[in-house]
Design a protein around this motif. Sequence first.
Motif, PDB file in Angstrom:
ATOM      1  N   ASN A   6       0.816  -1.225   0.000  1.00  0.00           N
ATOM      2  CA  ASN A   6       0.000   0.000   0.000  1.00  0.00           C
ATOM      3  C   ASN A   6       0.842   1.264   0.000  1.00  0.00           C
ATOM      4  OD1 ASN A   6      -1.727  -2.009   2.240  1.00  0.00           O
ATOM      5  ND2 ASN A   6      -2.591  -1.495   0.243  1.00  0.00           N
ATOM      6  N   ILE A   8       2.196   4.745  -0.874  1.00  0.00           N
ATOM      7  CA  ILE A   8       1.727   6.031  -1.396  1.00  0.00           C
ATOM      8  C   ILE A   8       2.809   7.070  -1.154  1.00  0.00           C
ATOM      9  CG2 ILE A   8       0.019   7.888  -1.175  1.00  0.00           C
ATOM     10  CD1 ILE A   8      -2.005   5.826  -0.266  1.00  0.00           C
ATOM     11  N   ASN A  18       0.642   5.711  -6.128  1.00  0.00           N
ATOM     12  CA  ASN A  18      -0.722   5.685  -5.614  1.00  0.00           C
ATOM     13  C   ASN A  18      -1.151   4.278  -5.192  1.00  0.00           C
ATOM     14  OD1 ASN A  18      -3.381   6.144  -5.000  1.00  0.00           O
ATOM     15  ND2 ASN A  18      -3.886   7.212  -6.904  1.00  0.00           N
ATOM     16  N   ASN A  19      -0.798   3.930  -3.961  1.00  0.00           N
ATOM     17  CA  ASN A  19      -1.306   2.709  -3.318  1.00  0.00           C
ATOM     18  C   ASN A  19      -0.940   1.442  -4.097  1.00  0.00           C
ATOM     19  OD1 ASN A  19      -2.670   1.385  -1.208  1.00  0.00           O
ATOM     20  ND2 ASN A  19      -4.560   1.278  -2.379  1.00  0.00           N
ATOM     21  N   SER A  21       1.253  -2.266  -4.334  1.00  0.00           N
ATOM     22  CA  SER A  21       1.761  -3.358  -3.500  1.00  0.00           C
ATOM     23  C   SER A  21       2.360  -4.429  -4.400  1.00  0.00           C
ATOM     24  CB  SER A  21       0.642  -3.981  -2.660  1.00  0.00           C
ATOM     25  OG  SER A  21       0.032  -3.040  -1.806  1.00  0.00           O
ATOM     26  N   SER A  55       2.628   7.031   3.031  1.00  0.00           N
ATOM     27  CA  SER A  55       2.041   5.946   3.817  1.00  0.00           C
ATOM     28  C   SER A  55       2.395   4.628   3.160  1.00  0.00           C
ATOM     29  CB  SER A  55       0.519   6.103   3.934  1.00  0.00           C
ATOM     30  OG  SER A  55      -0.090   6.042   2.654  1.00  0.00           O
ATOM     31  N   GLY A  56       2.134   3.537   3.864  1.00  0.00           N
ATOM     32  CA  GLY A  56       2.492   2.220   3.365  1.00  0.00           C
ATOM     33  C   GLY A  56       3.743   1.709   4.040  1.00  0.00           C
ATOM     34  N   LYS A 206      -0.120   4.362 -10.648  1.00  0.00           N
ATOM     35  CA  LYS A 206      -1.019   3.271 -10.281  1.00  0.00           C
ATOM     36  C   LYS A 206      -0.617   1.974 -10.995  1.00  0.00           C
ATOM     37  CE  LYS A 206      -5.136   6.195  -9.630  1.00  0.00           C
ATOM     38  NZ  LYS A 206      -6.547   6.425 -10.052  1.00  0.00           N
TER      39      LYS A 206
END
Length: 298
Positions: A6, A8, A18-19, A21, A55-56, A206
């Motif tokens: 995840n 970001i 963008n998010n 994994s 984040s992530g 993405k």
Amino acid sequence: MLVVENLIKNFRDVTAVNNISFKIEPGKIFGLLGPNGAGKTTTIRTVLNIIKPTSGSISFNGKQITSDFFNKIGYLPEDRGLYKKSRAVDVISYFAGLKNLDKKSIAEAIDYWLDRMSIENYRLKKIEELSKGNQQKIQFIIAVIHNPQILILDEPFSGFDPINQQLIKEILLSFVNSGKIIMLSTHQMETAERLCSDIFLINKGKEVCSGSLAAVKKKFGGNFVKIEYQGDGSVLNTLDGVINIDSYSNYAEVQLDDGILPSDFLRLAAGKLNITQFSVMEPTLNKIFIDVIKQSSN
């Protein structure tokens, strides 16, 4: 295993990553692919702990990537950084020292890698006196001299002729056999197709496609044939079931409707042209790349 979860990364009003994994297993080459500005370099720099994610998480064997992992990672950046006024051996020695290698280990590793890369005669030459390809070899040696567990390569074949590209490929495959984790970012789809067992295609930050190369080809593949012929190839456009044709001097790559068997198309084509060779094709990674990026950009 290297695990990105995840992830970001925002830069003011821009979301560069963008998010996303993914996981990279030991003994495999993982292809991080995408057009310019897709977010590949930002992802790499975040994995390297050069920049912090918004984040992530990023972990290696269950532990978060921190500065403690510095000596376990080898990095070949797309933008090269060598001290051009210094001798090749001194530049390599300096960077090896940053990885906490002792003098004896550095000397042995330098001898080995200069010989392996066939540039032993240039050890006392200044970097600026070397060709672009030989400078690239020095940069590659710097990335691998400390025998890293994780190797991240950003356009590693840039500046190499076919012979030296083959040399680098052989070295990378030896790293695979030794169980290293390798992330490869490149615009050379043919190279990625030959080396990578897993790919992750990113566009505008993405994920647009990921998985094993075989699974990706199966998912995005179609009904394709390659036909070599003598005669006027434009007649192929008139045959039933033809969706698209990429024509060349004496052959064509043809996409057929899913309801048309290649054998049926061959019979139709044989009535119009002198067929010299015919084969069923799987889509190339280059074609998948172009098609998927076009779709995700719409």
